[in-house]
Design a protein around this motif. Structure first.
Motif, PDB file in Angstrom:
ATOM      1  N   UNK A 173       1.085  -1.287   0.225  1.00 48.72           N
ATOM      2  CA  UNK A 173       0.296   0.189  -0.159  1.00 48.72           C
ATOM      3  C   UNK A 173       0.785   0.935  -0.002  1.00 48.72           C
ATOM      4  N   UNK A 174       2.152   0.661   0.982  1.00 45.80           N
ATOM      5  CA  UNK A 174       2.984   2.710   0.700  1.00 45.80           C
ATOM      6  C   UNK A 174       3.456   2.815  -0.209  1.00 45.80           C
TER       7      UNK A 174
ATOM      8  N   UNK B 251      -0.527  -5.795  -8.233  1.00 47.63           N
ATOM      9  CA  UNK B 251      -1.026  -7.993  -8.572  1.00 47.63           C
ATOM     10  C   UNK B 251      -0.704  -8.387  -7.449  1.00 47.63           C
ATOM     11  N   UNK B 252       0.472  -8.108  -6.848  1.00 45.96           N
ATOM     12  CA  UNK B 252       0.972  -8.198  -5.352  1.00 45.96           C
ATOM     13  C   UNK B 252      -0.689  -8.133  -4.436  1.00 45.96           C
ATOM     14  N   UNK B 253      -0.413  -6.644  -4.160  1.00 48.74           N
ATOM     15  CA  UNK B 253      -1.878  -6.275  -3.235  1.00 48.74           C
ATOM     16  C   UNK B 253      -3.233  -6.760  -3.728  1.00 48.74           C
TER      17      UNK B 253
ATOM     18  N   UNK C  36      -7.201 -14.543   2.124  1.00 44.54           N
ATOM     19  CA  UNK C  36      -8.608 -15.553   3.280  1.00 44.54           C
ATOM     20  C   UNK C  36      -9.162 -16.284   2.040  1.00 44.54           C
ATOM     21  N   UNK C  37      -9.489 -16.313   0.884  1.00 45.70           N
ATOM     22  CA  UNK C  37     -10.413 -16.735   0.447  1.00 45.70           C
ATOM     23  C   UNK C  37     -10.090 -18.028  -0.014  1.00 45.70           C
ATOM     24  N   UNK C  38      -8.654 -17.896  -1.219  1.00 43.68           N
ATOM     25  CA  UNK C  38      -7.660 -18.047  -1.652  1.00 43.68           C
ATOM     26  C   UNK C  38      -7.277 -19.250  -0.577  1.00 43.68           C
ATOM     27  N   UNK C  39      -6.852 -19.031  -0.201  1.00 41.51           N
ATOM     28  CA  UNK C  39      -5.411 -19.621   0.742  1.00 41.51           C
ATOM     29  C   UNK C  39      -4.541 -19.912  -0.512  1.00 41.51           C
ATOM     30  N   UNK C  40      -4.430 -18.685  -1.283  1.00 42.55           N
ATOM     31  CA  UNK C  40      -2.717 -18.832  -2.341  1.00 42.55           C
ATOM     32  C   UNK C  40      -2.024 -17.555  -1.316  1.00 42.55           C
ATOM     33  N   UNK C  41      -0.837 -17.717  -1.201  1.00 38.13           N
ATOM     34  CA  UNK C  41      -0.055 -16.649  -1.038  1.00 38.13           C
ATOM     35  C   UNK C  41       0.366 -16.035  -1.607  1.00 38.13           C
ATOM     36  N   UNK C  42      -0.146 -14.855  -2.760  1.00 38.75           N
ATOM     37  CA  UNK C  42       0.809 -14.821  -3.758  1.00 38.75           C
ATOM     38  C   UNK C  42       2.397 -14.376  -3.443  1.00 38.75           C
ATOM     39  N   UNK C  43       3.143 -13.825  -4.562  1.00 33.40           N
ATOM     40  CA  UNK C  43       4.351 -14.246  -4.864  1.00 33.40           C
ATOM     41  C   UNK C  43       4.992 -12.239  -4.822  1.00 33.40           C
ATOM     42  N   UNK C  44       5.546 -11.321  -3.647  1.00 32.56           N
ATOM     43  CA  UNK C  44       5.928 -10.878  -3.787  1.00 32.56           C
ATOM     44  C   UNK C  44       7.274 -10.791  -4.918  1.00 32.56           C
TER      45      UNK C  44
END
Length: 115
Positions: A68-69, A96-98, A105-113
């Motif tokens: 966000x920042x 896209x990461x954001x 919380x819905x997908x359970x898939x942590x995005x790539x930073x």
């Protein structure tokens, strides 16, 4: 006066079971006590799911300030005609990461930073 000695009916997996509200008291005159044996009950699946979702939201919330920042700074730099610290492609990657964090919380898939 007898004391109450509390024990669980058995060992249990705290991820899927919990101490029940019910118990059985058995006198133990040899030790001048009452043995209170607590029962174990399963945790309803909807409570487990709600706890897991809350954990994912907390993880997501902890990670969100950075993108966000970064994106806010990029937008401000563009709005005021200042040199940007990110290319437009890098800004898209952070956006896209954001969005992936928002969906986590819905997908359970942590995005790539982005790097």
């Amino acid at each position: 006066m007898a004391t109450i000695h509390e024990i669980m009916a058995r060992t249990f997996d705290a991820r899927t079971e919990r101490k029940s509200a019910t118990y059985t008291d058995t006198p133990d005159p040899e030790h001048d006590r009452i043995v209170r044996r607590w029962n174990v009950e399963p945790i309803p699946p909807e409570e487990i799911a709600a706890a897991e979702a809350a954990k994912r939201r907390a993880e997501r919330d902890a990670a969100m300030p950075e993108p966000l920042n970064i994106l806010s700074r990029h937008r401000n730099q563009k709005d005021f005609g200042l040199p940007t610290t990110l290319t437009d492609e890098q800004a898209v990657a952070w956006a896209v990461y954001l969005q992936g964090l928002r969906d986590y919380p819905e997908t359970g898939v942590w995005p790539d930073k982005p790097e």
